[in-house]
Design a protein around this motif. Structure first.
Motif, PDB file in Angstrom:
ATOM      1  N   SER A 197       0.828  -1.207   0.000  1.00 25.02           N
ATOM      2  CA  SER A 197       0.000   0.000   0.000  1.00 25.02           C
ATOM      3  C   SER A 197       0.862   1.257   0.000  1.00 25.02           C
ATOM      4  CB  SER A 197      -0.929   0.002   1.215  1.00 25.02           C
ATOM      5  OG  SER A 197      -1.852  -1.063   1.138  1.00 25.02           O
ATOM      6  N   LEU A 198       1.973   1.207   0.741  1.00 21.05           N
ATOM      7  CA  LEU A 198       2.876   2.361   0.784  1.00 21.05           C
ATOM      8  C   LEU A 198       3.454   2.656  -0.602  1.00 21.05           C
ATOM      9  CD1 LEU A 198       4.404   4.461   2.540  1.00 21.05           C
ATOM     10  CD2 LEU A 198       6.217   2.748   2.780  1.00 21.05           C
ATOM     11  N   HIS A 199       3.901   1.596  -1.290  1.00 19.47           N
ATOM     12  CA  HIS A 199       4.466   1.797  -2.625  1.00 19.47           C
ATOM     13  C   HIS A 199       3.397   2.191  -3.647  1.00 19.47           C
ATOM     14  CE1 HIS A 199       8.019  -0.191  -0.933  1.00 19.47           C
ATOM     15  NE2 HIS A 199       8.669   0.332  -1.932  1.00 19.47           N
ATOM     16  N   TYR A 200       2.176   1.764  -3.419  1.00 16.37           N
ATOM     17  CA  TYR A 200       1.083   2.094  -4.337  1.00 16.37           C
ATOM     18  C   TYR A 200       0.540   3.498  -4.095  1.00 16.37           C
ATOM     19  CZ  TYR A 200      -3.454   1.574  -6.752  1.00 16.37           C
ATOM     20  OH  TYR A 200      -4.548   1.731  -7.572  1.00 16.37           O
ATOM     21  N   ARG A 201       0.271   3.828  -2.844  1.00 16.88           N
ATOM     22  CA  ARG A 201      -0.422   5.075  -2.521  1.00 16.88           C
ATOM     23  C   ARG A 201       0.505   6.270  -2.358  1.00 16.88           C
ATOM     24  NH1 ARG A 201      -5.570   3.492  -3.757  1.00 16.88           N
ATOM     25  NH2 ARG A 201      -6.131   1.581  -2.636  1.00 16.88           N
ATOM     26  N   GLN A 202       1.757   6.017  -1.922  1.00 20.85           N
ATOM     27  CA  GLN A 202       2.622   7.157  -1.613  1.00 20.85           C
ATOM     28  C   GLN A 202       3.922   7.197  -2.402  1.00 20.85           C
ATOM     29  OE1 GLN A 202       3.067   8.584   2.365  1.00 20.85           O
ATOM     30  NE2 GLN A 202       1.299   7.458   3.143  1.00 20.85           N
ATOM     31  N   LEU A 203       4.589   6.069  -2.566  1.00 19.30           N
ATOM     32  CA  LEU A 203       5.867   6.052  -3.275  1.00 19.30           C
ATOM     33  C   LEU A 203       5.701   5.884  -4.779  1.00 19.30           C
ATOM     34  CD1 LEU A 203       7.950   3.868  -0.770  1.00 19.30           C
ATOM     35  CD2 LEU A 203       7.834   6.361  -0.937  1.00 19.30           C
ATOM     36  N   TYR A 204       4.520   5.469  -5.194  1.00 24.89           N
ATOM     37  CA  TYR A 204       4.143   5.351  -6.613  1.00 24.89           C
ATOM     38  C   TYR A 204       5.085   4.447  -7.407  1.00 24.89           C
ATOM     39  CZ  TYR A 204       1.567   9.386  -4.961  1.00 24.89           C
ATOM     40  OH  TYR A 204       0.772  10.215  -4.220  1.00 24.89           O
ATOM     41  N   ASP A 205       5.525   3.385  -6.753  1.00 18.41           N
ATOM     42  CA  ASP A 205       6.307   2.350  -7.428  1.00 18.41           C
ATOM     43  C   ASP A 205       5.391   1.137  -7.560  1.00 18.41           C
ATOM     44  OD1 ASP A 205       8.032   0.308  -8.208  1.00 18.41           O
ATOM     45  OD2 ASP A 205       9.719   1.106  -7.036  1.00 18.41           O
ATOM     46  N   LEU A 206       4.666   1.079  -8.672  1.00 20.69           N
ATOM     47  CA  LEU A 206       3.617   0.081  -8.816  1.00 20.69           C
ATOM     48  C   LEU A 206       4.157  -1.336  -8.945  1.00 20.69           C
ATOM     49  CD1 LEU A 206       1.004   1.930 -11.079  1.00 20.69           C
ATOM     50  CD2 LEU A 206       1.445   2.099  -8.621  1.00 20.69           C
ATOM     51  N   ASP A 207       5.330  -1.482  -9.534  1.00 18.79           N
ATOM     52  CA  ASP A 207       5.908  -2.820  -9.663  1.00 18.79           C
ATOM     53  C   ASP A 207       6.269  -3.396  -8.288  1.00 18.79           C
ATOM     54  OD1 ASP A 207       5.710  -2.947 -12.440  1.00 18.79           O
ATOM     55  OD2 ASP A 207       7.641  -1.958 -12.728  1.00 18.79           O
ATOM     56  N   LYS A 208       6.853  -2.568  -7.438  1.00 21.13           N
ATOM     57  CA  LYS A 208       7.169  -3.029  -6.081  1.00 21.13           C
ATOM     58  C   LYS A 208       5.900  -3.284  -5.285  1.00 21.13           C
ATOM     59  CE  LYS A 208      11.859  -1.442  -5.135  1.00 21.13           C
ATOM     60  NZ  LYS A 208      12.726  -0.635  -4.234  1.00 21.13           N
ATOM     61  N   ALA A 209       4.900  -2.436  -5.509  1.00 22.29           N
ATOM     62  CA  ALA A 209       3.624  -2.639  -4.822  1.00 22.29           C
ATOM     63  C   ALA A 209       3.063  -4.011  -5.156  1.00 22.29           C
ATOM     64  CB  ALA A 209       2.629  -1.550  -5.226  1.00 22.29           C
ATOM     65  N   LEU A 210       3.090  -4.371  -6.431  1.00 19.01           N
ATOM     66  CA  LEU A 210       2.595  -5.683  -6.851  1.00 19.01           C
ATOM     67  C   LEU A 210       3.391  -6.814  -6.222  1.00 19.01           C
ATOM     68  CD1 LEU A 210       1.843  -5.156 -10.655  1.00 19.01           C
ATOM     69  CD2 LEU A 210       0.181  -5.678  -8.853  1.00 19.01           C
ATOM     70  N   ALA A 211       4.698  -6.648  -6.137  1.00 24.59           N
ATOM     71  CA  ALA A 211       5.541  -7.693  -5.557  1.00 24.59           C
ATOM     72  C   ALA A 211       5.186  -7.919  -4.088  1.00 24.59           C
ATOM     73  CB  ALA A 211       7.015  -7.313  -5.695  1.00 24.59           C
ATOM     74  N   TYR A 212       5.028  -6.831  -3.343  1.00 24.52           N
ATOM     75  CA  TYR A 212       4.669  -6.959  -1.924  1.00 24.52           C
ATOM     76  C   TYR A 212       3.267  -7.535  -1.757  1.00 24.52           C
ATOM     77  CZ  TYR A 212       8.754  -4.417  -0.153  1.00 24.52           C
ATOM     78  OH  TYR A 212      10.028  -4.041   0.195  1.00 24.52           O
ATOM     79  N   TYR A 213       2.318  -7.053  -2.556  1.00 26.96           N
ATOM     80  CA  TYR A 213       0.948  -7.569  -2.474  1.00 26.96           C
ATOM     81  C   TYR A 213       0.906  -9.063  -2.803  1.00 26.96           C
ATOM     82  CZ  TYR A 213      -1.328  -2.960  -2.124  1.00 26.96           C
ATOM     83  OH  TYR A 213      -1.775  -1.724  -1.698  1.00 26.96           O
ATOM     84  N   SER A 214       1.674  -9.454  -3.813  1.00 28.71           N
ATOM     85  CA  SER A 214       1.704 -10.859  -4.218  1.00 28.71           C
ATOM     86  C   SER A 214       2.245 -11.741  -3.099  1.00 28.71           C
ATOM     87  CB  SER A 214       2.567 -11.013  -5.481  1.00 28.71           C
ATOM     88  OG  SER A 214       2.622 -12.359  -5.893  1.00 28.71           O
ATOM     89  N   ASP A 215       3.320 -11.286  -2.444  1.00 29.86           N
ATOM     90  CA  ASP A 215       3.884 -12.050  -1.325  1.00 29.86           C
ATOM     91  C   ASP A 215       2.876 -12.152  -0.178  1.00 29.86           C
ATOM     92  OD1 ASP A 215       6.217 -12.440  -2.687  1.00 29.86           O
ATOM     93  OD2 ASP A 215       7.353 -10.882  -1.620  1.00 29.86           O
ATOM     94  N   ALA A 216       2.172 -11.057   0.092  1.00 29.83           N
ATOM     95  CA  ALA A 216       1.175 -11.052   1.169  1.00 29.83           C
ATOM     96  C   ALA A 216       0.051 -12.043   0.864  1.00 29.83           C
ATOM     97  CB  ALA A 216       0.606  -9.650   1.354  1.00 29.83           C
ATOM     98  N   ALA A 217      -0.435 -12.003  -0.370  1.00 30.13           N
ATOM     99  CA  ALA A 217      -1.528 -12.899  -0.767  1.00 30.13           C
ATOM    100  C   ALA A 217      -1.101 -14.357  -0.678  1.00 30.13           C
ATOM    101  CB  ALA A 217      -1.994 -12.560  -2.183  1.00 30.13           C
ATOM    102  N   SER A 218       0.137 -14.640  -1.084  1.00 29.21           N
ATOM    103  CA  SER A 218       0.645 -16.010  -1.054  1.00 29.21           C
ATOM    104  C   SER A 218       0.706 -16.550   0.367  1.00 29.21           C
ATOM    105  CB  SER A 218       2.040 -16.051  -1.691  1.00 29.21           C
ATOM    106  OG  SER A 218       2.582 -17.349  -1.627  1.00 29.21           O
ATOM    107  N   ILE A 219       1.212 -15.738   1.296  1.00 28.47           N
ATOM    108  CA  ILE A 219       1.300 -16.176   2.692  1.00 28.47           C
ATOM    109  C   ILE A 219      -0.096 -16.357   3.279  1.00 28.47           C
ATOM    110  CG2 ILE A 219       2.002 -15.484   5.019  1.00 28.47           C
ATOM    111  CD1 ILE A 219       4.423 -14.113   3.725  1.00 28.47           C
ATOM    112  N   ARG A 220      -0.994 -15.421   2.992  1.00 28.59           N
ATOM    113  CA  ARG A 220      -2.364 -15.521   3.502  1.00 28.59           C
ATOM    114  C   ARG A 220      -3.066 -16.768   2.965  1.00 28.59           C
ATOM    115  NH1 ARG A 220      -4.018  -9.039   3.318  1.00 28.59           N
ATOM    116  NH2 ARG A 220      -3.380  -8.651   5.481  1.00 28.59           N
ATOM    117  N   GLU A 221      -2.794 -17.087   1.732  1.00 27.44           N
ATOM    118  CA  GLU A 221      -3.388 -18.301   1.158  1.00 27.44           C
ATOM    119  C   GLU A 221      -2.843 -19.549   1.856  1.00 27.44           C
ATOM    120  OE1 GLU A 221      -4.081 -20.396  -3.224  1.00 27.44           O
ATOM    121  OE2 GLU A 221      -3.268 -18.370  -3.073  1.00 27.44           O
TER     122      GLU A 221
END
Length: 204
Positions: free
Chosen positions: A134-158
């Motif tokens: 969320s930080l990289h998406y909403r504030q740092l505007y690095d969408l590729d890193k945002a996706l990487a972090y979100y993907s890791d989060a989703a994988s662990i939650r799954e």
């Protein structure tokens, strides 16, 4: 009575580890035998101050006080090498800096992530990864890193069956894909998140 309570704590932690595959409670319980009375007193004092910092951070006009409180909390947890406490305080400091300075927020979220991985707390590891996304998406505007972090989060939650969390993270990922003009991937992820969210509602 104290011996019985200790046995109950170790039984609970071992059961939790067996069922969920996490060692976080076992690691925490191990401190019962390593901490001496002075350290336990410091632990209680640090926990009390940590709770006060959380109250302060909920008041937007007292964020500077929250930062000062968290610095003291971190000092106290470091003295007794309380990794779980440090993880919580680093995460709290990151939350405060979300509203003050994005670079500092990033720094403290990374510190929280490091500690949470160390104590094998998968749920809060996923939460921190989601926060970094969320930080990289909403504030740092690095969408590729945002996706990487979100993907890791989703994988662990799954992995540990947090389908509500998976669905929530995937919904945001779909928005990121849309902002990157990856329409097909966005639609695919939106559809998957819808199915996951429907599954999570059925399981709750």
């Amino acid at each position: 009575a104290a011996k019985e309570k200790k046995s109950a704590i170790f039984l609970l932690s071992s059961t939790f580890e067996h069922v969920y595959g996490e060692q976080c409670l076992s690691i925490g319980a191990s401190h019962i035998d390593t901490w001496k009375n002075p350290e336990l007193i410091k632990k209680v004092q640090a926990d009390r101050l940590n709770r006060s910092a959380k109250v302060l951070r909920s008041q937007m006009d007292r964020l500077d006080e929250a930062v000062s409180a968290y610095h003291e909390v971190l000092t106290r947890y470091k003295e007794i090498e309380d990794e779980r406490g440090l993880a919580d305080a680093y995460g709290g400091m990151g939350y405060v800096y979300w509203f003050i300075n994005s670079d500092s927020c990033h720094h403290y979220y990374l510190k929280a992530l490091e500690c949470r991985k160390k104590v094998d707390d998968k749920q809060l590891t996923a939460s921190t990864l989601n926060g970094l996304g969320s930080l990289h998406y909403r504030q740092l505007y690095d969408l590729d890193k945002a996706l990487a972090y979100y993907s890791d989060a989703a994988s662990i939650r799954e992995d540990f069956g947090d389908w509500y969390g998976v669905g929530t993270t995937l919904s945001v990922m779909a928005n990121v894909y849309e902002d990157l003009n990856l329409t097909e991937k966005a639609n695919e992820t939106f559809h998957y998140s819808y199915e996951i969210n429907r599954k999570s509602r059925n399981l709750r």
